[in-house]
Design a protein around this motif. Structure first.
Motif, short mmCIF file in Angstrom:
data_model
loop_
_atom_site.label_atom_id
_atom_site.label_comp_id
_atom_site.label_asym_id
_atom_site.label_seq_id
_atom_site.Cartn_x
_atom_site.Cartn_y
_atom_site.Cartn_z
N SER A 1 58.27 28.79 83.94
CA SER A 1 59.37 27.96 83.94
C SER A 1 59.24 26.73 84.88
O SER A 1 60.33 26.23 85.29
CB SER A 1 60.49 28.92 84.56
OG SER A 1 60.21 29.67 85.75
N GLN A 2 58.05 26.44 85.16
CA GLN A 2 57.56 25.30 85.91
C GLN A 2 56.85 24.63 85.13
O GLN A 2 56.28 25.05 83.99
CB GLN A 2 57.07 25.88 86.94
CG GLN A 2 57.97 26.16 88.33
CD GLN A 2 57.64 26.46 89.63
OE1 GLN A 2 56.45 27.11 89.93
NE2 GLN A 2 58.11 25.64 90.58
N GLN B 1 60.50 17.53 87.23
CA GLN B 1 61.71 18.11 87.55
C GLN B 1 61.75 19.20 88.04
O GLN B 1 62.70 19.70 88.80
CB GLN B 1 62.65 17.59 86.54
CG GLN B 1 62.88 16.33 86.14
CD GLN B 1 63.41 15.48 87.07
OE1 GLN B 1 64.37 15.75 87.56
NE2 GLN B 1 62.87 14.22 87.47
N ARG B 2 60.88 20.21 87.57
CA ARG B 2 61.00 21.73 88.02
C ARG B 2 59.82 22.15 88.81
O ARG B 2 59.57 23.17 89.23
CB ARG B 2 60.90 22.44 86.69
CG ARG B 2 61.95 22.20 85.58
CD ARG B 2 61.83 23.17 84.20
NE ARG B 2 62.04 24.68 84.70
CZ ARG B 2 63.24 25.10 84.90
NH1 ARG B 2 64.57 24.35 84.64
NH2 ARG B 2 63.40 26.33 85.12
N CYS C 1 60.59 22.38 80.55
CA CYS C 1 59.49 22.26 81.11
C CYS C 1 58.77 21.51 80.46
O CYS C 1 58.72 20.84 79.42
CB CYS C 1 58.86 23.74 81.20
SG CYS C 1 59.23 24.88 82.35
#
Length: 256
Positions: free
Chosen positions: A171-172, A250-251, A156
């Protein structure tokens, strides 16, 4: 300045005016700059690269091998910049073959019990609260405030000038200039007080607010929202940073 009860490997390189307290351990292949204060019971292991003017409190462990089963003993480093406060029981692991180094920049405060995992990059001027855990290969940009007991998932990224609520887990990615909080974590407005303290003008703060209003409240998909920001919001390095951050995520970024 160096206690006779401390152990320093003969191959370690120690700068000028460095204080080392009793029962501290400094391994081989360690480079420590000038004017550092290493309190009692600090452990600095192979691969540490430490700048100038840092203070390490008791129980901190710098450059331990990664807690990653893919690690095969490769030569890597843990790099600490200048003028950091590394409080009690902070752990900074060294890198793996993924990036070869873990980096903590300069002028940061890492409070008690913070863990910085392998290949993480922490910028400059950050405050990381007690017992916060930063997983492998994360990135925290400059001047972020991450409160206590936060769990940050691997890979992250946290943008600059954010404020993250204590006890959060995510988780982002968390984009710059915002407050992130609640459970589950969401966008909770921009960090107005923090931006004012850092000297952001009222006009710039309003532009940042308007950009996030489009991104989070317009109902447009992410790509369309970013195009609308480009069309409607006066461009500045801060607005460009927001756009770049979100486009390269990316997340994905946290939701509203």
């Amino acid at each position: 300045m160096i206690s006779p009860l401390a152990y320093i490997h003969p191959e370690a390189k120690i700068g000028k005016n460095v204080e080392v307290g009793p029962f501290s351990y400094i391994d081989k292949d360690v480079i420590i700059g000038d004017n550092n204060k290493i309190m009692p019971n600090v452990t600095i292991l192979e691969g540490a690269r430490i700048g100038n003017g840092n203070t390490f409190f008791p129980g901190s462990v710098i450059s331990a091998t990664p807690q990653d089963l893919k690690f095969k003993g490769e030569v890597t480093t843990a790099e600490i910049g200048d003028n950091n406060l590394i409080r009690e029981n902070v752990t900074v692991n060294r890198g793996t073959a993924a990036k070869n180094r873990t980096v903590v920049g300069s002028n940061n405060l890492l409070m008690e019990g913070v863990h910085v995992a392998h290949d993480a990059i922490v910028g400059n001027g950050c405050i990381i609260g007690n017992a916060t855990k930063l997983a492998g290969e994360i990135i925290i940009d400059d001047n972020a405030i991450v409160s206590a007991a936060v769990l940050m998932h691997q890979f992250c990224r946290v943008g600059g000038y954010v404020m993250i609520q204590g006890g959060s887990r995510f988780s982002q990615d968390i984009p710059p200039y915002i407050i992130a909080g609640r459970d589950p974590i969401v966008y909770a407005g921009i960090n107005i007080i923090g931006l004012r303290r850092r000297g952001f003008s009222n006009e710039l703060i309003q532009n940042i607010h308007d950009a996030y209003r489009i991104i989070y409240q317009s109902g447009l998909n992410r790509s369309e929202a970013l195009k609308q920001v480009e069309q409607e919001i006066p461009m500045s390095k801060e607005i460009e940073y927001i756009l770049e951050f979100i486009r390269t995520s990316q997340r994905g970024i946290i939701k509203a």
